[in-house]
Structures are given as structure tokens and as C-alpha cells.
Design an enzyme around this catalytic site. Structure first.
Site, PDB file in Angstrom:
ATOM      1  N   SER A 119     -14.683   9.861 -13.693  1.00  0.00           N
ATOM      2  CA  SER A 119     -15.926   9.901 -12.596  1.00  0.00           C
ATOM      3  C   SER A 119     -17.137   9.725 -13.511  1.00  0.00           C
ATOM      4  O   SER A 119     -18.027   8.788 -12.965  1.00  0.00           O
ATOM      5  CB  SER A 119     -16.077  11.516 -12.346  1.00  0.00           C
TER       6      SER A 119
ATOM      7  N   GLU B 191      -9.973   0.601 -18.709  1.00  0.00           N
ATOM      8  CA  GLU B 191      -9.055   1.658 -18.327  1.00  0.00           C
ATOM      9  C   GLU B 191      -8.092   1.338 -18.714  1.00  0.00           C
ATOM     10  O   GLU B 191      -7.199   0.277 -18.190  1.00  0.00           O
ATOM     11  CB  GLU B 191      -9.306   1.979 -16.920  1.00  0.00           C
TER      12      GLU B 191
ATOM     13  N   CYS C  84     -10.490  14.021 -12.758  1.00  0.00           N
ATOM     14  CA  CYS C  84     -10.690  14.838 -11.693  1.00  0.00           C
ATOM     15  C   CYS C  84     -10.237  14.385 -10.436  1.00  0.00           C
ATOM     16  O   CYS C  84      -9.753  15.157  -9.450  1.00  0.00           O
ATOM     17  CB  CYS C  84     -12.476  14.803 -11.547  1.00  0.00           C
TER      18      CYS C  84
ATOM     19  N   LYS D   3      -5.996  19.639  -7.210  1.00  0.00           N
ATOM     20  CA  LYS D   3      -6.089  21.082  -7.359  1.00  0.00           C
ATOM     21  C   LYS D   3      -6.642  21.742  -6.269  1.00  0.00           C
ATOM     22  O   LYS D   3      -6.176  22.668  -5.488  1.00  0.00           O
ATOM     23  CB  LYS D   3      -7.052  21.360  -8.579  1.00  0.00           C
TER      24      LYS D   3
ATOM     25  N   GLU E 110      -6.793  29.468 -11.717  1.00  0.00           N
ATOM     26  CA  GLU E 110      -6.819  28.842 -10.540  1.00  0.00           C
ATOM     27  C   GLU E 110      -5.273  28.793  -9.997  1.00  0.00           C
ATOM     28  O   GLU E 110      -4.837  29.002  -8.948  1.00  0.00           O
ATOM     29  CB  GLU E 110      -7.536  27.509 -10.633  1.00  0.00           C
TER      30      GLU E 110
ATOM     31  N   ASP F  80     -16.277  14.677 -20.930  1.00  0.00           N
ATOM     32  CA  ASP F  80     -15.414  15.856 -21.806  1.00  0.00           C
ATOM     33  C   ASP F  80     -15.237  15.240 -23.198  1.00  0.00           C
ATOM     34  O   ASP F  80     -14.946  16.025 -24.150  1.00  0.00           O
ATOM     35  CB  ASP F  80     -13.955  15.602 -21.241  1.00  0.00           C
TER      36      ASP F  80
ATOM     37  N   ALA G 291     -17.694  26.831 -10.576  1.00  0.00           N
ATOM     38  CA  ALA G 291     -16.952  27.508  -9.559  1.00  0.00           C
ATOM     39  C   ALA G 291     -15.640  27.547  -9.971  1.00  0.00           C
ATOM     40  O   ALA G 291     -14.870  26.561 -10.707  1.00  0.00           O
ATOM     41  CB  ALA G 291     -17.052  27.013  -8.242  1.00  0.00           C
TER      42      ALA G 291
ATOM     43  N   HIS H  93     -27.103  35.253  10.682  1.00  0.00           N
ATOM     44  CA  HIS H  93     -26.233  36.483  10.800  1.00  0.00           C
ATOM     45  C   HIS H  93     -25.088  36.100  11.877  1.00  0.00           C
ATOM     46  O   HIS H  93     -25.569  35.466  12.997  1.00  0.00           O
ATOM     47  CB  HIS H  93     -27.138  37.583  11.433  1.00  0.00           C
TER      48      HIS H  93
HETATM   49  P1  NDP Z   1     -10.813  26.633 -20.719  1.00  0.00           P
HETATM   50  O1  NDP Z   1     -11.411  26.341 -22.062  1.00  0.00           O
HETATM   51  O2  NDP Z   1     -11.606  27.022 -19.688  1.00  0.00           O
HETATM   52  O3  NDP Z   1      -9.791  27.940 -21.055  1.00  0.00           O
HETATM   53  C1  NDP Z   1      -8.966  27.735 -22.279  1.00  0.00           C
HETATM   54  C2  NDP Z   1      -8.100  29.279 -22.381  1.00  0.00           C
HETATM   55  O4  NDP Z   1      -7.089  28.997 -23.078  1.00  0.00           O
HETATM   56  C3  NDP Z   1      -9.067  30.344 -22.460  1.00  0.00           C
HETATM   57  O5  NDP Z   1      -8.353  31.522 -21.674  1.00  0.00           O
HETATM   58  C4  NDP Z   1      -8.632  30.390 -23.984  1.00  0.00           C
HETATM   59  O6  NDP Z   1      -8.550  31.929 -24.222  1.00  0.00           O
HETATM   60  C5  NDP Z   1      -7.211  30.076 -24.115  1.00  0.00           C
HETATM   61  N1  NDP Z   1      -6.760  29.773 -25.451  1.00  0.00           N
HETATM   62  C6  NDP Z   1      -7.656  28.561 -26.115  1.00  0.00           C
HETATM   63  N2  NDP Z   1      -6.907  28.376 -27.155  1.00  0.00           N
HETATM   64  C7  NDP Z   1      -6.021  29.519 -27.578  1.00  0.00           C
HETATM   65  C8  NDP Z   1      -4.984  29.836 -28.234  1.00  0.00           C
HETATM   66  N3  NDP Z   1      -4.865  29.011 -29.484  1.00  0.00           N
HETATM   67  N4  NDP Z   1      -4.169  30.785 -27.958  1.00  0.00           N
HETATM   68  C9  NDP Z   1      -3.954  31.198 -26.998  1.00  0.00           C
HETATM   69  N5  NDP Z   1      -5.173  30.797 -26.130  1.00  0.00           N
HETATM   70  C10 NDP Z   1      -5.934  30.196 -26.098  1.00  0.00           C
HETATM   71  O7  NDP Z   1      -9.787  25.614 -20.401  1.00  0.00           O
HETATM   72  P2  NDP Z   1      -9.045  25.195 -19.321  1.00  0.00           P
HETATM   73  O8  NDP Z   1      -7.817  24.282 -19.922  1.00  0.00           O
HETATM   74  O9  NDP Z   1      -8.947  26.036 -18.262  1.00  0.00           O
HETATM   75  O10 NDP Z   1      -9.949  23.905 -18.399  1.00  0.00           O
HETATM   76  C11 NDP Z   1     -10.483  22.877 -19.300  1.00  0.00           C
HETATM   77  C12 NDP Z   1     -11.680  22.571 -18.875  1.00  0.00           C
HETATM   78  O11 NDP Z   1     -11.601  21.905 -17.687  1.00  0.00           O
HETATM   79  C13 NDP Z   1     -12.721  23.384 -18.551  1.00  0.00           C
HETATM   80  O12 NDP Z   1     -13.458  23.882 -19.581  1.00  0.00           O
HETATM   81  C14 NDP Z   1     -13.523  23.454 -17.477  1.00  0.00           C
HETATM   82  O13 NDP Z   1     -14.782  23.053 -17.696  1.00  0.00           O
HETATM   83  C15 NDP Z   1     -12.920  22.316 -16.661  1.00  0.00           C
HETATM   84  N6  NDP Z   1     -12.170  22.745 -15.496  1.00  0.00           N
HETATM   85  C16 NDP Z   1     -13.061  23.031 -14.508  1.00  0.00           C
HETATM   86  C17 NDP Z   1     -12.684  23.386 -13.221  1.00  0.00           C
HETATM   87  C18 NDP Z   1     -13.592  23.852 -12.157  1.00  0.00           C
HETATM   88  O14 NDP Z   1     -14.757  23.245 -12.406  1.00  0.00           O
HETATM   89  N7  NDP Z   1     -13.342  24.407 -11.108  1.00  0.00           N
HETATM   90  C19 NDP Z   1     -11.394  23.492 -12.854  1.00  0.00           C
HETATM   91  C20 NDP Z   1     -10.295  23.245 -14.130  1.00  0.00           C
HETATM   92  C21 NDP Z   1     -10.969  22.961 -15.134  1.00  0.00           C
HETATM   93  P3  NDP Z   1     -10.286  32.592 -24.593  1.00  0.00           P
HETATM   94  O15 NDP Z   1     -10.975  32.598 -23.401  1.00  0.00           O
HETATM   95  O16 NDP Z   1      -9.804  33.905 -25.081  1.00  0.00           O
HETATM   96  O17 NDP Z   1     -11.038  31.551 -25.523  1.00  0.00           O
END
Ligand code: NDP
Length: 459
Positions: free
Chosen positions: A14, A34, A42, A50, A180, A296, A334, A429
Site C-alpha cells: 500500500s 516487487e 494489507c 481479515k 481479531e 512497517d 481499530a 436518533h
Molecule cells: P502487536 O504488536 O499488536 O502484538 C504483538 C503481541 O505479541 C503482543 O500481545 C505482545 O505482547 C506479544 N509478544 C511479543 N513478543 C512476545 C514474546 N517474546 N513472547 C510472548 N508474547 C510476545 O502485533 P500483531 O502481530 O498483532 O500485529 C502486527 C502489526 O500489524 C500491529 O503493530 C498492527 O499495527 C498491525 N495490524 C493492524 C491491524 C488493524 O489495524 N486492525 C490488524 C492487524 C495488524 P505484549 O502486549 O505483552 O507486548
């Protein structure tokens, strides 16, 4: 020195596509490189598929709810294979749209893996190309070394291509992806267990939303294991074993690794920060002159619309009349669980840490649609208002349509709306959104906390 291109972009996701098209619109000669399919995470294996799976889960809820509204609906099983085939057709269609958009903008698509070969040079296979500017927009991929044995687990990419839903699932992590997919799988009828290290899911969101997310997952019968992580994961003949503390073990046929994503930096040769990301300044410049990075791969705000905004701002700066940067202060986001949640502005803790005196307005209710059928699903809303200026700092919502509602309110916050502006807005409303303009009673007034030396108030 004459270059082959004005801009070469690495990565047709994107952000890269948006930057390249905007640059071409300004008259630049642009190539985009690419190595896989055009469209990026995305479109191909993230937000878009998703959300299509979320719609499938929501329709299942709708079928059940329809009975309460007088429809005589029989039990209807969900067939993952049919969904996956339709999803594959849709992502192929979207990839075609992206290819057409690039061609229509005059951007040259070069298929192959690109490597940065110096300040103005890119190598793709045995082709050497030069450009005045190079943009890194290579995105991120799931982390595969967060826990011993996590490499045996599937990722969200795998889930979206499954021919059939697993009989039971364990999800590790509690970020966007974990929450999610746990929510959607549970709504699609799969028993789900969620293992995570924090007390509440969704670190970084306001506590009201984190509690609402935990409650919604529990209501969907997701088994929550806060503060519990596997010590290691072992492969079995017919699944995976999560070895927990004290050598307790739980076996699952399928386990989702949702422990985060890491920037794709292979072949760049750039110095990385301690998170493995390409460091950039506010004009998206890397340490190498003429080389920029967005999205990213920079690990700042890992959201598609942010990467797009960064890409367009960079293209306008390099090739347009007015240089500009991106304002990260009010990025709405969100979580597409069911019901979803959404947010714009700081959490309560962040607003206090930034030195605000706060008026907090909150409401929590069972929406009309649920009340009618005796459903348990709730809606929670919160406004954070700066008590001195009356400015609305943040909107947080968990409940049906939260992303759509918060997107609209984000405009009001960007325009600097005050609580008085919300109060003099006439409600539509009956809606859930009207509650945001009807909240009159302050739930809590929070005094200014001692300002940490480095804190700057959120304006
Ligand atoms: P996130 O960074 O949101 O979450 C990662 C999760 O993994 C957290 O719960 C974290 O725990 C846990 N974690 C990280 N390292 C470890 C470890 N060593 N051991 C155990 N648990 C661990 O990443 P996601 O993969 O869920 O998503 C990636 C990115 O993609 C996000 O940053 C988001 O911005 C984007 N995304 C956005 C969406 C949207 O806009 N709706 C949907 C999906 C993805 P803790 O919280 O304790 O650190």
C-alpha cells in the site's frame, strides 16, 4: 549524472504503490520493484482478507440474531474452503486493480527481489538500475523466534488460506492479530484459547477498551490465559504441545503465532535500530543520502493508512511544489474483533502523563439491537476532555460500528472540536453514535499529575 529513474521504490504494498503513483503524478519517472504479488500485506494477507473473514463471522452472528427478529433460520454450517476460494478470487481481482493503477499512472513494474546496492543503485537479479531517489517500502513479516518452538506454529497468513477450520485453536499473543483472529474463530464456532503475558489484551489501548475486549472474548467463550505463556512449543504427530510452567502441557491441533511482526530488511544493507527497523527522520530520510523509508519497515505506526500518508507526503516533498511531513498525533485505529473497538487520541494514562487535567465522560449500555433479542453484547464509550481548554482529546469506543463512528469523530478532533461543540451537535436518533453528543455528566475529573520532565502536553 543521468539516472535510469527519478524514483525506484522497493515493495509494491500500500505505501510503496501510493508513493510511486503520487510521484508519477508529479511527472517523475518511477519504477517499483516487487518480488512477490503486487498489493502487499494489507491487500493480500492482512486488512482486506481479515475483514472479509470478519464479515463471515458477523453473518453467522446475524443468522443467530435473525431468529430473535422473527426469521425462521435453520442451523447453517460455515465452510472455510468456500470462503477461502472466494477470498482468493477477490485478492486476485484486487491485485489486478493495483497493477492497472500502477500502469495507468505510468509507473514501471519490475518483478523480482530488489537489493539496495548503494545510495543511488538498486540490483534486481542481474539488472543494475540507478535512481536519483530510492524508497524502501518493504513492509514486515510475522516474527518466528519470539518463543522456543514458535516456528512450528502457523501465522495469520496460513490461517487465511486454510481449506477447513481447525477443530480447536490456541492463539499466542494479545495484540491486534491475536485478538481479531481469536474473536473471529470463536464466532465461527472454533473453541479458542488465548495465551498472553499481560493482564489484559491489547497493550497500548485505553484500559476501558482492553477490559471491553477481554469481556467480549469471554462472552464469545474464548478461554483467556492472562499472564500465561508457553515455555516451549513442541511438534506432535497431530498438532502442537504448549509446555507451560511446571511442565504442565496443553495439546492443540493448530496454534496461531500472533506475537508480532518484524521489518523486512534483507538485502538492504542499512544500519538497523534495536527492533530491526530502518531508522528514519521526520522527512523519512534514512542515514544514506537519497534513500528513504516508509511503513512497517520503519516500525513507527504500523498501519496501512499511515504508510500511504507517508508515501504521498514523501512524493509531494521530492517532486511536488510543497514539502510536507505526516502528523502522527491523532492517528485513529481499530481492532476488528466482534464487536469491534476503535480509538483516536491518547489513552487516559497517556493524557495524564502529558500533563492534562481531565474530564472523563463514559457510558456503557446494551444497544437496542441486542436488548431486543436478550443479547449480552454491550457498547462502551469514552470521551477525554482537557478540563482547561474544553478540547476533546480522545474518543474511545467498543461496540458495533465503532470503527465507522470513530473515523468520523476523528475529523472533529483533527479540527480541534471542544466538548461544547459536541454538546451543541444535534443527535441522529436512534443510533449508538448519538451517545457521543449526549454525554452531559462528567464521570470523573482527574487532576493534573506531576509532569515528567520530558512530557509535552498532547495538543
Ligand atoms: P502487536 O504488536 O499488536 O502484538 C504483538 C503481541 O505479541 C503482543 O500481545 C505482545 O505482547 C506479544 N509478544 C511479543 N513478543 C512476545 C514474546 N517474546 N513472547 C510472548 N508474547 C510476545 O502485533 P500483531 O502481530 O498483532 O500485529 C502486527 C502489526 O500489524 C500491529 O503493530 C498492527 O499495527 C498491525 N495490524 C493492524 C491491524 C488493524 O489495524 N486492525 C490488524 C492487524 C495488524 P505484549 O502486549 O505483552 O507486548
Amino acid at each position: 549524472m543521468a539516472h535510469d529513474f527519478d524514483l525506484i521504490t522497493l515493495g509494491a504494498g500500500s505505501g510503496g504503490v501510493a508513493a510511486s503513483r503520487r510521484a508519477a503524478l508529479h511527472g517523475a519517472k518511477v519504477a517499483i520493484v516487487e518480488g512477490a504479488r503486487v498489493g502487499g500485506t494489507c491487500v493480500l494477507r492482512g486488512c482486506v482478507p481479515k475483514k472479509l473473514l470478519m464479515y463471515a463471522a458477523q453473518l453467522g452472528d446475524g443468522l443467530r440474531e435473525a431468529r430473535g427478529y422473527g426469521w425462521n433460520v435453520p442451523e447453517a454450517p460455515f465452510e472455510m474452503g468456500r470462503w477461502a476460494a472466494a477470498k482468493a478470487a477477490e485478492t486476485t481481482r484486487l491485485e489486478g486493480v493495483y497493477r492497472q493503477l500502477l500502469a495507468g499512472s505510468g509507473v514501471t513494474l519490475i518483478e523480482g527481489w530488489g537489493e539496495l546496492a548503494g545510495a543511488n543503485r538498486v540490483r534486481v537479479g542481474n539488472r543494475n538500475l540507478s535512481a536519483k531517489h530510492i524508497l524502501i517500502a518493504t513492509g514486515s513479516a510475522p516474527v518466528r523466534d519470539s518463543l522456543p518452538g514458535i516456528e512450528h506454529c502457523a501465522t495469520s497468513d496460513d490461517l487465511l488460506d486454510l481449506p477447513a477450520l481447525p477443530a480447536r485453536v490456541a492463539v499466542i499473543g494479545s495484540g491486534f492479530i491475536a485478538v481479531e483472529f481469536a474473536s473471529m474463530l470463536a464466532r465461527l464456532g472454533v473453541p479458542v484459547a488465548l495465551y498472553y503475558r499481560a493482564a489484559l489484551p491489547l497493550r497500548g489501548f485505553d484500559d476501558m477498551l482492553r477490559k471491553a475486549a477481554a469481556a467480549a472474548l469471554q462472552a464469545a467463550r474464548v478461554e483467556l490465559h492472562p499472564g500465561v505463556l508457553p515455555q516451549r512449543i513442541e511438534r506432535l504427530a497431530d498438532g502442537l504441545r504448549l509446555v507451560l510452567a511446571d511442565d504442565r502441557a496443553s495439546d492443540y491441533p493448530w496454534v496461531l503465532n500472533a506475537t508480532g511482526r518484524r521489518p523486512n530488511t534483507a538485502g538492504l544493507g542499512l544500519a538497523l535500530d534495536d527492533q530491526g527497523a530502518v531508522p528514519v527522520d521526520e522527512q523519512m530520510r534514512t542515514a544514506l543520502p537519497g534513500v528513504y523509508a516508509i511503513g512497517d519497515v520503519t516500525n513507527r505506526k504500523n498501519l496501512t493508512p499511515v504508510a500511504i500518508a507517508e508515501g504521498r507526503a514523501l512524493a509531494d516533498t521530492l517532486f511536488g511544489p510543497t514539502p510536507r511531513t505526516v502528523d502522527f498525533s491523532r492517528v485513529a485505529s481499530a481492532v476488528f474483533m466482534l464487536p469491534p473497538l476503535a480509538s483516536v487520541g491518547p489513552t487516559e494514562d497517556e493524557a495524564l502523563a502529558a500533563g492534562h487535567r481531565l474530564k472523563v465522560f463514559e457510558t456503557d449500555f446494551r444497544p437496542m439491537k441486542q436488548a431486543f433479542i436478550g443479547g449480552v453484547e454491550r457498547t462502551a464509550m469514552k470521551l477525554l476532555v482537557d478540563a482547561d481548554s474544553d478540547r476533546v482529546l480522545a474518543v474511545h469506543m467498543a461496540g458495533a460500528d465503532a470503527p465507522e463512528i470513530v473515523q468520523s469523530l476523528a475529523v472533529a478532533l483533527t479540527a480541534g472540536a471542544t466538548k461544547a461543540d459536541f454538546d451543541r451537535t444535534i443527535a441522529v436518533h436512534p443510533t449508538a453514535a448519538e451517545e457521543f453528543v449526549l454525554m452531559r455528566e462528567v464521570s470523573r475529573t482527574l487532576p493534573r499529575t506531576a509532569l515528567p520532565a520530558a512530557a509535552v502536553p498532547v495538543s
